[in-house]
Design a protein around this motif. Structure first.
Motif, PDB file in Angstrom:
ATOM      1  N   THR A  34       0.834  -1.201   0.000  1.00 34.25           N
ATOM      2  CA  THR A  34       0.000   0.000   0.000  1.00 34.25           C
ATOM      3  C   THR A  34       0.866   1.246   0.000  1.00 34.25           C
ATOM      4  OG1 THR A  34      -1.740  -1.170   1.207  1.00 34.25           O
ATOM      5  CG2 THR A  34      -1.821   1.232   1.222  1.00 34.25           C
ATOM      6  N   VAL A  35       1.934   1.238   0.808  1.00 37.82           N
ATOM      7  CA  VAL A  35       2.861   2.370   0.819  1.00 37.82           C
ATOM      8  C   VAL A  35       3.472   2.561  -0.566  1.00 37.82           C
ATOM      9  CG1 VAL A  35       5.035   3.254   1.746  1.00 37.82           C
ATOM     10  CG2 VAL A  35       3.371   2.189   3.277  1.00 37.82           C
ATOM     11  N   ASP A  36       3.895   1.467  -1.198  1.00 40.18           N
ATOM     12  CA  ASP A  36       4.472   1.550  -2.541  1.00 40.18           C
ATOM     13  C   ASP A  36       3.498   2.200  -3.516  1.00 40.18           C
ATOM     14  OD1 ASP A  36       6.672   0.266  -1.522  1.00 40.18           O
ATOM     15  OD2 ASP A  36       6.294  -1.645  -2.528  1.00 40.18           O
ATOM     16  N   ALA A  37       2.250   1.778  -3.450  1.00 40.88           N
ATOM     17  CA  ALA A  37       1.234   2.328  -4.356  1.00 40.88           C
ATOM     18  C   ALA A  37       1.019   3.815  -4.105  1.00 40.88           C
ATOM     19  CB  ALA A  37      -0.081   1.556  -4.192  1.00 40.88           C
ATOM     20  N   ILE A  38       1.019   4.219  -2.839  1.00 41.25           N
ATOM     21  CA  ILE A  38       0.868   5.641  -2.503  1.00 41.25           C
ATOM     22  C   ILE A  38       2.028   6.444  -3.083  1.00 41.25           C
ATOM     23  CG2 ILE A  38       0.899   7.308  -0.604  1.00 41.25           C
ATOM     24  CD1 ILE A  38      -0.545   5.146   1.081  1.00 41.25           C
ATOM     25  N   ILE A  39       3.239   5.942  -2.892  1.00 46.13           N
ATOM     26  CA  ILE A  39       4.421   6.659  -3.376  1.00 46.13           C
ATOM     27  C   ILE A  39       4.382   6.803  -4.890  1.00 46.13           C
ATOM     28  CG2 ILE A  39       6.931   6.602  -3.581  1.00 46.13           C
ATOM     29  CD1 ILE A  39       5.789   7.372  -0.795  1.00 46.13           C
ATOM     30  N   GLU A  40       4.023   5.734  -5.590  1.00 47.27           N
ATOM     31  CA  GLU A  40       3.972   5.827  -7.049  1.00 47.27           C
ATOM     32  C   GLU A  40       2.847   6.750  -7.510  1.00 47.27           C
ATOM     33  OE1 GLU A  40       6.344   4.860  -9.038  1.00 47.27           O
ATOM     34  OE2 GLU A  40       7.293   4.302  -7.135  1.00 47.27           O
ATOM     35  N   ARG A  41       1.750   6.759  -6.790  1.00 45.81           N
ATOM     36  CA  ARG A  41       0.662   7.660  -7.158  1.00 45.81           C
ATOM     37  C   ARG A  41       1.076   9.126  -6.976  1.00 45.81           C
ATOM     38  NH1 ARG A  41      -2.053  10.074 -10.262  1.00 45.81           N
ATOM     39  NH2 ARG A  41      -3.858  11.255  -9.537  1.00 45.81           N
ATOM     40  N   VAL A  42       1.697   9.455  -5.849  1.00 40.91           N
ATOM     41  CA  VAL A  42       2.057  10.857  -5.632  1.00 40.91           C
ATOM     42  C   VAL A  42       3.191  11.278  -6.567  1.00 40.91           C
ATOM     43  CG1 VAL A  42       1.255  10.770  -3.247  1.00 40.91           C
ATOM     44  CG2 VAL A  42       3.680  10.422  -3.720  1.00 40.91           C
TER      45      VAL A  42
END
Length: 394
Positions: free
Chosen positions: A227-235
């Motif tokens: 989930t953290v990875d997905a957040i980072i890639e989204r931002v």
């Protein structure tokens, strides 16, 4: 109109070339605070030392001008609890040292106006969610802390100049607000404020660190890494889409590593050691030198002492600091890593030049408190897929 004085610009240029100029100092002017945030321990870590007098701060400013310090962050605790904050700001700004102010938003309009009149034109306000109840929990169950932050944003926008000023939101990425990160960035951008992410830092009693929380429930679980990875890639994509995210690619990649307790890479261009005291360092509330907010020196080196500028250059002093920094596993406190990244990684250096010098974004200021409330509600209500935050039940 440039936000930085000629002194600050010269020091920044020298640091970019030689990597050995005191660009950035975090000055913890007080340990007092009107919040007890879950992710912060600094109000307890620094409560054992007194606060500098304004006379001592004037002498620190004299020394910093001699050392050609570029930027001083006035933080705490909550710096606005000091009634003499405008005098502190003026002490540095009047000597050509750029001041950045950090606040939780509890300052009154009178306090904010006086700070701006003293020369403060660079502000960071803490905001971790667009949900008032969630922000209150993060702030230590302090009601209306979210509303106070938005009121402070509106006041700053009303009184800061559009040109030659900088405003950002400091957002701590933690398990309880993973669903809020994109919303905060969208909100900040709509208000012409940058957002800077900092992953939560957790320590333990066996190896305490100054700023870090002792609350082990704030550690990210292995099941949350994706989930953290997905957040980072989204931002990261949001930044390319024009959203006002301050963080560099190098820093964003290291957030992923940090939450996994893996080795970060932002220090890789300096033998895996941070750049303290070459590019940055900290001052305790009593004015003593510290390598950063997590560590202290065994000996006392008051920055207001007449001999401090010469001590700063001495080999023995540098060796004492190196014994601490070389043993540290590293942090992700935002300003320290990003300062190293900005000076040692070309892509980030170019990004910073655009942000502050060649292409600063236009501001749609002022926005009223009521307009900010409507904006936050609009973004909260958008039908978008959001990651799942952990419930605040530990």
């Amino acid at each position: 109109m440039s936000m930085f004085s000629s002194l600050s610009r010269i020091t920044l240029a020298k640091a970019a070339i030689f990597k050995n100029a005191p660009v950035y100092i975090q000055f913890y002017v007080t340990s007092r605070c009107n919040l007890e945030c879950e992710q912060c321990n600094i109000i307890f870590a620094n409560s054992d030392v007194r606060e500098c007098t304004i006379d001592e701060i004037e002498r620190i400013a004299d020394n910093f001008a001699e050392m050609k310090v570029a930027i001083v962050l006035l933080t705490g605790g909550e710096p606005f609890v000091r009634k003499d904050l405008p005098q502190i700001i003026h002490a540095f700004e009047s000597r050509g040292i750029h001041v950045r102010m950090q606040t939780n938003g509890f300052a009154s309009e009178e306090q904010i106006v006086r700070a701006i009149e003293a020369g403060g034109k660079d502000i960071s306000i803490s905001l971790d969610s667009l949900h008032p109840d969630r922000q209150a929990i993060i702030n230590g169950k302090v009601e209306n802390s979210w509303n106070r932050a938005l009121r402070a944003m509106a006041i700053f926008m009303r009184h800061l100049p559009r040109e030659g000023s900088f405003a950002s939101l400091g957002c701590v990425l933690q398990p309880q607000n993973m669903a809020d990160i994109e919303d905060v960035i969208r909100f900040g951008t709509a208000a012409s404020w940058f957002t800077s992410l900092v992953p939560v830092h957790v320590s333990d009693n066996a190896a305490p660190r100054g700023f870090r929380s002792f609350d082990q429930t704030l550690q990210f679980r292995e099941t949350e890494y994706a989930t953290v990875d997905a957040i980072i890639e989204r931002v990261r994509r949001m930044r390319t889409e024009g959203y006002l995210l301050y963080d560099s690619d190098q820093y964003l990649d290291d957030i992923k590593r940090f939450v996994r307790n893996e080795k970060t890479t932002w220090r890789s261009h300096n033998h895996d050691v941070c750049d303290s005291p070459n590019l940055y360092f900290a001052l305790l509330p009593n004015g003593e030198f510290a390598p950063c907010c997590d560590h202290r020196m065994e000996k006392s080196y008051p920055a207001y002492a007449p001999e401090f500028p010469s001590q700063y250059k001495q080999r023995q002093f540098r060796e004492e600091v190196a014994r601490i920094t070389s043993a540290c596993s590293g942090c992700m406190y935002g300003s320290y890593p990003e300062m190293t990244v900005s000076m040692r990684f070309l892509a980030a250096k170019i990004q910073r030049v655009k942000t502050f010098i060649t292409s600063p974004p236009d501001k749609n200021w002022p926005l009223s408190y009521e307009e900010l409330l409507e904006l936050a509600e609009s973004i909260r209500s958008e039908r978008r897929e959001r990651p799942q935050s952990r419930r605040n039940d530990g």
